[in-house]
Design an enzyme around this catalytic site. Structure first.
Site: not given
Ligand code: GBH
Length: 509
Positions: A39, A97, A142, A187, A329, A331, A399
């Site tokens: 990334q 990290r 990752h 993840e 992680n 969110y 995260e």
């Molecule tokens: C993290 O994943 C990652 O570790 C990181 O690399 C990433 O940049 C960050 O989140 C922000 O996204 O679009 O409905 O199919 C977090 C878990 C799982 C969140 C997949 C986004 C997509 C769902 N991610 N999800 S969907």
């Protein structure tokens, strides 16, 4: 008059923000930010780096990325790493990290050939951090598997655990003298379900019947082999720790009925239990309810065996207990229903096996990402659950972060991100108040970066990156100042507003 004084005292005592301001983070609580190699690094084919599955996918099927972009250059951290460390100093971070690009270190994926330029790059990055007392935390994987290993089946091939162990040895040998925390995988759900069981991440296999399940078993085994390697050969001299990071969003029942309670439990098992349970539960192996359900459905579907490859007792014992900490992680959260807003799901698939519907509450603040809302106190809810389930492990939030849209007019003023981070801080403090053994927190992310399938549309950075500028200039957002203030004072101060948007490095950093 007396009554008035009493009343106003009561009012002050009840003022939540004042009460909250008195809660402090311990001085040794580790505050940091997180990033990932693909990334941010760019330099996708420079200095001997091999091709990985993201390079391969974005070059061969560019249409899968929302803005048709790729990570060929990204934030160009390969050439800007000193500026990255300068930003860490500006923020006053305790820790950083970041992940290693397997194919930059081992161009073919196998340990027969080590790329000295790859080792040198990470040595420089690490040494630059250490110069300023910033603790480096390394993620070994990752999501950027060497393409050559994908051609041999990647995580669907059980030999991945040996290839990963070989790679881990090169990493521990080269960096373990200075790096004391290693996270094997970032993840598993996103690697296995999104990459193998659906088409939402590289290698977009969409092998819905078994892809995620084969990958889950092979991945946790790979993790365990790397853990034993560290424990046996490196920990005695290097004295560090080795763990894994699981994505744990919260899934609670939409209504308090037994049906929805059960649906939420199955969903949690399908989202993260199948990766966490083999490592962190006392009994080991896959979670029972989900595993029974997959076996039952597989039989109905005419399979002579369950699509979920069960562990033998010996394998269970091998994987169980192989982590010094649990990286989480986290969110957001979802409400889960046994009946509402389901599918249609592919049959057979993990989604069909779990068979639930889910959504975010309408009242939760929305980000630029469809899946990400500000769910109240969800870090505390998730960690309390894990703490009870897995017998009080050591936790790090590896995260947590918020997205804004790249087209936002004034991208540097991110009050919604500030609101999100402050809410997260309160939720962390709730965990500490309850005695949960939570030792650190990494904000996602230090700077804007290649947001996988969303390209550069969704921005998670505390620093904005100008991707149209060849220098990839980084500029702090308002949230960067707020996070810096939290780290410095160890409290959440709701009155704080940055006086200017000019960043400086405080003395001692
Ligand atoms: C993290 O994943 C990652 O570790 C990181 O690399 C990433 O940049 C960050 O989140 C922000 O996204 O679009 O409905 O199919 C977090 C878990 C799982 C969140 C997949 C986004 C997509 C769902 N991610 N999800 S969907």
């Amino acid at each position: 008059m007396k009554l008035l004084v009493v009343l106003s005292l009561v009012a002050v005592a009840c003022n939540a923000s004042i009460v909250r301001q008195q809660r402090r983070f311990p001085d040794d609580f580790l505050f940091g930010t997180a990033t990932a190699s693909y990334q941010i690094e760019g330099a996708w084919d420079e200095d001997g780096k091999g091709e990985n599955i993201w390079d391969y996918m974005v070059h061969n099927t560019p249409e899968v990325i929302r803005d048709l972009s790729n990570g060929d250059i990204a934030a160009d951290s390969y050439h800007n790493y000193k500026r990255d460390v300068e930003m860490m100093r500006e923020l006053g971070l305790d820790a950083y990290r970041f992940s290693l690009s397997w194919a930059r270190i081992l161009p073919t994926g196998m340990a027969n050939e080590v790329n000295p330029a790859g080792i040198a790059f990470y040595n420089n990055y690490i040494d630059e951090m250490l110069k300023y007392n910033i603790t480096p935390l390394i993620t070994l994987y990752h999501w950027d598997l060497p393409q050559k290993l994908q051609e041999l089946g990647g995580f669907a091939n059980p030999l991945i655990s040996d290839w990963f162990e070989d790679y881990a040895r090169v990493v521990f040998e080269n960096f373990g003298d200075r790096v004391k925390m290693f996270i094997t995988f970032n993840e598993p759900r996103e690697i296995c379900f999104e990459g193998y069981g659906s088409a939402t991440k590289a290698p977009i296999l969409n092998a819905t019947a078994m892809g995620a399940y084969l990958c889950a078993k092979n991945l946790v085994t790979a993790h365990a082999k790397a853990y034993y390697l560290y424990d046996r050969e490196f920990r005695p001299v290097q004295g560090g720790q080795c763990g894994i990071t699981i994505s744990v969003n919260w899934f609670g029942p939409a209504t308090p009925t037994p049906e929805d309670e059960m649906a939420a439990e199955l969903r949690r098992q399908g989202e993260w239990g199948i990766y966490a349970h083999p490592i962190f539960s006392a009994e080991g192996g896959f979670p029972k309810e989900l595993s029974d359900k997959i076996a039952e459905k597989s039989a109905q579907q005419g399979y002579p065996w369950s699509r979920l490859p069960e562990f033998t007792e010996e394998e269970k014992a091998f994987v169980r207990g192989t982590s010094d900490l649990i990286g989480v992680n986290h969110y957001t959260a979802f409400l889960v229903s046994a009946t509402e807003r389901k599918g249609p799901y592919p049959v057979p698939s993990l989604l069909d096996d779990v068979d639930t519907g889910s959504w975010a509450d309408d009242s939760w603040l929305k980000s630029a990402s469809a899946w990400l809302t500000l769910a109240p106190n969800s870090i505390h809810t998730a960690l309390t659950h894990l703490n009870n389930l897995y017998n009080k492990p050591v936790f790090y939030i590896t995260e947590n972060g918020w997205s804004t849209d790249e087209s936002r007019e004034n991208s540097l003023i991110d009050d919604d991100r500030i609101q999100y981070y402050r809410a997260s801080m309160e939720s962390l403090l709730n965990c500490l108040d309850d005695g949960i053994n939570l030792k650190g927190y990494m904000a996602w992310s230090l700077m804007d970066n290649f947001e996988w399938m969303e390209g550069y549309i969704e921005r998670f950075g505390l620093y904005e990156v100008d991707f149209s500028d060849p220098a990839r200039t980084r500029t702090p957002r308002k949230a960067a100042f707020v996070y810096k203030h939290i780290i410095k004072h160890r409290v959440v101060d709701y009155e704080y507003e940055p006086e200017t948007m000019v960043m400086t490095i405080d003395e001692g950093h």
